[in-house]
Design an enzyme around this catalytic site. Sequence first.
Site, PDB file in Angstrom:
ATOM      1  N   GLY A   1      15.596  88.794   7.438  1.00 37.50           N
ATOM      2  CA  GLY A   1      16.250  87.350   7.317  1.00 37.50           C
ATOM      3  C   GLY A   1      17.297  87.233   7.945  1.00 37.50           C
ATOM      4  O   GLY A   1      18.702  87.132   7.453  1.00 37.50           O
TER       5      GLY A   1
ATOM      6  N   GLY B   1      22.891  87.227   8.331  1.00 36.29           N
ATOM      7  CA  GLY B   1      22.073  88.179   8.739  1.00 36.29           C
ATOM      8  C   GLY B   1      22.289  88.559  10.259  1.00 36.29           C
ATOM      9  O   GLY B   1      22.568  89.753  10.552  1.00 36.29           O
TER      10      GLY B   1
ATOM     11  N   LYS C   1      17.366  83.325   2.373  1.00 33.01           N
ATOM     12  CA  LYS C   1      18.031  82.271   1.228  1.00 33.01           C
ATOM     13  C   LYS C   1      17.368  82.912  -0.146  1.00 33.01           C
ATOM     14  O   LYS C   1      16.099  83.445  -0.207  1.00 33.01           O
ATOM     15  CB  LYS C   1      17.240  80.959   1.142  1.00 33.01           C
TER      16      LYS C   1
ATOM     17  N   ASN D   1      23.589  84.807  -2.225  1.00 35.84           N
ATOM     18  CA  ASN D   1      24.342  84.361  -3.284  1.00 35.84           C
ATOM     19  C   ASN D   1      23.312  84.056  -4.537  1.00 35.84           C
ATOM     20  O   ASN D   1      22.029  84.135  -4.241  1.00 35.84           O
ATOM     21  CB  ASN D   1      24.684  82.799  -2.874  1.00 35.84           C
TER      22      ASN D   1
ATOM     23  N   ALA E   1      29.104  81.765   8.216  1.00 35.05           N
ATOM     24  CA  ALA E   1      28.460  81.763   9.155  1.00 35.05           C
ATOM     25  C   ALA E   1      27.295  80.352   9.469  1.00 35.05           C
ATOM     26  O   ALA E   1      26.933  80.173   8.356  1.00 35.05           O
ATOM     27  CB  ALA E   1      27.611  82.952   9.644  1.00 35.05           C
TER      28      ALA E   1
ATOM     29  N   LYS F   1      31.304  85.043  -8.191  1.00 30.48           N
ATOM     30  CA  LYS F   1      31.031  84.093  -6.873  1.00 30.48           C
ATOM     31  C   LYS F   1      29.934  83.131  -7.453  1.00 30.48           C
ATOM     32  O   LYS F   1      30.062  81.819  -7.058  1.00 30.48           O
ATOM     33  CB  LYS F   1      30.366  85.026  -6.077  1.00 30.48           C
TER      34      LYS F   1
ATOM     35  N   ASN G   1      28.888  73.998  -5.669  1.00 31.57           N
ATOM     36  CA  ASN G   1      27.692  73.460  -4.733  1.00 31.57           C
ATOM     37  C   ASN G   1      26.918  72.195  -5.327  1.00 31.57           C
ATOM     38  O   ASN G   1      26.886  71.421  -4.386  1.00 31.57           O
ATOM     39  CB  ASN G   1      26.948  74.499  -4.829  1.00 31.57           C
TER      40      ASN G   1
ATOM     41  N   ASN H   1      34.238  70.609   0.100  1.00 30.75           N
ATOM     42  CA  ASN H   1      34.716  71.416  -1.154  1.00 30.75           C
ATOM     43  C   ASN H   1      35.987  70.814  -1.936  1.00 30.75           C
ATOM     44  O   ASN H   1      35.999  70.778  -2.975  1.00 30.75           O
ATOM     45  CB  ASN H   1      34.727  72.713  -0.836  1.00 30.75           C
TER      46      ASN H   1
ATOM     47  N   SER I   1      27.252  75.368   1.318  1.00 30.46           N
ATOM     48  CA  SER I   1      26.045  75.648   1.756  1.00 30.46           C
ATOM     49  C   SER I   1      24.870  74.633   1.169  1.00 30.46           C
ATOM     50  O   SER I   1      23.967  74.335   1.871  1.00 30.46           O
ATOM     51  CB  SER I   1      25.683  77.050   1.549  1.00 30.46           C
TER      52      SER I   1
HETATM   53  P1  NAD Z   1      19.804  81.295   6.814  1.00 29.28           P
HETATM   54  O1  NAD Z   1      18.819  80.037   6.400  1.00 29.28           O
HETATM   55  O2  NAD Z   1      20.630  80.821   7.908  1.00 29.28           O
HETATM   56  O3  NAD Z   1      19.072  82.529   7.118  1.00 29.28           O
HETATM   57  C1  NAD Z   1      17.864  83.011   6.678  1.00 29.28           C
HETATM   58  C2  NAD Z   1      16.916  83.384   7.567  1.00 29.28           C
HETATM   59  O4  NAD Z   1      15.715  83.814   6.618  1.00 29.28           O
HETATM   60  C3  NAD Z   1      16.458  82.632   8.540  1.00 29.28           C
HETATM   61  O5  NAD Z   1      16.586  83.046   9.946  1.00 29.28           O
HETATM   62  C4  NAD Z   1      14.943  82.370   8.111  1.00 29.28           C
HETATM   63  O6  NAD Z   1      13.995  82.242   9.402  1.00 29.28           O
HETATM   64  C5  NAD Z   1      14.589  83.677   7.570  1.00 29.28           C
HETATM   65  N1  NAD Z   1      13.343  83.791   6.797  1.00 29.28           N
HETATM   66  C6  NAD Z   1      12.820  82.802   6.235  1.00 29.28           C
HETATM   67  N2  NAD Z   1      11.574  83.306   5.646  1.00 29.28           N
HETATM   68  C7  NAD Z   1      11.441  84.388   6.056  1.00 29.28           C
HETATM   69  C8  NAD Z   1      10.898  85.557   5.699  1.00 29.28           C
HETATM   70  N3  NAD Z   1       9.537  85.566   4.970  1.00 29.28           N
HETATM   71  N4  NAD Z   1      10.949  86.870   6.006  1.00 29.28           N
HETATM   72  C9  NAD Z   1      12.030  87.317   6.962  1.00 29.28           C
HETATM   73  N5  NAD Z   1      12.977  85.982   7.143  1.00 29.28           N
HETATM   74  C10 NAD Z   1      12.735  84.812   6.501  1.00 29.28           C
HETATM   75  O7  NAD Z   1      20.647  81.657   5.585  1.00 29.28           O
HETATM   76  P2  NAD Z   1      22.271  82.225   5.421  1.00 29.28           P
HETATM   77  O8  NAD Z   1      23.136  80.907   5.540  1.00 29.28           O
HETATM   78  O9  NAD Z   1      22.470  83.407   6.293  1.00 29.28           O
HETATM   79  O10 NAD Z   1      22.454  82.667   3.907  1.00 29.28           O
HETATM   80  C11 NAD Z   1      21.493  83.672   3.592  1.00 29.28           C
HETATM   81  C12 NAD Z   1      22.041  84.089   2.258  1.00 29.28           C
HETATM   82  O11 NAD Z   1      23.401  84.542   2.094  1.00 29.28           O
HETATM   83  C13 NAD Z   1      21.827  83.128   0.991  1.00 29.28           C
HETATM   84  O12 NAD Z   1      21.740  83.520  -0.262  1.00 29.28           O
HETATM   85  C14 NAD Z   1      23.539  82.496   1.176  1.00 29.28           C
HETATM   86  O13 NAD Z   1      23.764  81.748  -0.107  1.00 29.28           O
HETATM   87  C15 NAD Z   1      24.250  83.595   1.293  1.00 29.28           C
HETATM   88  N6  NAD Z   1      25.650  83.454   1.896  1.00 29.28           N
HETATM   89  C16 NAD Z   1      25.563  82.645   3.119  1.00 29.28           C
HETATM   90  C17 NAD Z   1      26.952  82.411   3.640  1.00 29.28           C
HETATM   91  C18 NAD Z   1      27.188  81.515   4.621  1.00 29.28           C
HETATM   92  O14 NAD Z   1      28.089  81.054   5.274  1.00 29.28           O
HETATM   93  N7  NAD Z   1      26.118  80.994   5.643  1.00 29.28           N
HETATM   94  C19 NAD Z   1      28.171  82.916   2.920  1.00 29.28           C
HETATM   95  C20 NAD Z   1      27.896  83.783   2.068  1.00 29.28           C
HETATM   96  C21 NAD Z   1      26.982  83.781   1.328  1.00 29.28           C
END
Ligand code: NAD
Length: 306
Positions: A7, A12, A78, A104, A130, A187, A195, A205, A258
Amino acid sequence: MKVVIIGAGAMGSIYGGFLAEAGNEVYFLDVFQEHIDNINKDGLWIEGTSGDRYIKNIRATSDPSEVGVVDLAIVFVKSTITDLAIKSNQAVIGENTVVLTLQNGLGNIEKIKTVVKEGQIISGTTSHGANLLGPGRVKHAGHGATVIGELNGETTDRIKKIADVFRDAKLEPVSVSDNVMGLIWDKLLVNVGINPMTAITGLKNGEILDYPELESLAEEAVNEAMLVADASGITLETPDAVTHFKEISRVTGENVSSMLSDVINKRRTEIDNINGAIVREGEKHNIKTPVNALLTRLVKLKEEQY
Ligand code: NAD
């Protein structure tokens, strides 16, 4: 270290990008084909707080057999699809692979456990931020701490080694915790307050605190969640979760949460892993969570209106 990001979206890509820059062997496993193609063609573009650059030494694919068994798998889908992503990519997990979730919400460890031995799973929290700008392009919106830990709280050689790999990749500050579940719940309790209120109202927020009605509703949700945490045997690292939630609302005042971002972009939210999880955990311990149940239903109503 051979690392796969399962992901490789916004977060990531940041972790994978930094680890690749430091010379680790990094693979991205994702289902977003244009993103995969652009990374393989031009590299991963990171811009924002850590500077603007292309990172070229990443191999992206949707096929786990192209990756093979890795030392470290970081799950960053996610929370709504952790089970699907871990099952479809289990070919990268060997008997010595460590699987890390920094996602999260609740339920990720349990879902990973359905295909990975508990002793191979580690967890943690991240305060980086990000956004995915488009295929192959990510914005590093905020640099923050990474805390990781073994589920049983031990400070093992492997957890120290992974923390060092992160430090070497300039992901500092990085620390090891003996109470990683407490941190995850800290968290979670902040997210329980911020949220759904932002997703339902469309406010940023910090704006939640401008409306006493919203502020008190969020406080009630966090108070319910604190009772559930206690009944679940969790020792919070930040025991006053209500003050903590307000502090984070203020500090991140200008941010779009988010969950609001998911609603704006008509994507499925992580409500079932946040307020919905509080309701489910509460039921297990006979604790009533009417505010969290209501907020969960209202966010689901938003999703139904897409
Ligand atoms: P995102 O939606 O940007 O990324 C998720 C990725 O997973 C996407 O690229 C999607 O194509 C991929 N995906 C979907 N199905 C898949 C599968 N079957 N196999 C492999 N990949 C697959 O999400 P994000 O914002 O990076 O968030 C990811 C996690 O991190 C969440 O739990 C979020 O709450 C947490 N988080 C996000 C932030 C932030 O700032 N974005 C900060 C802290 C924590």
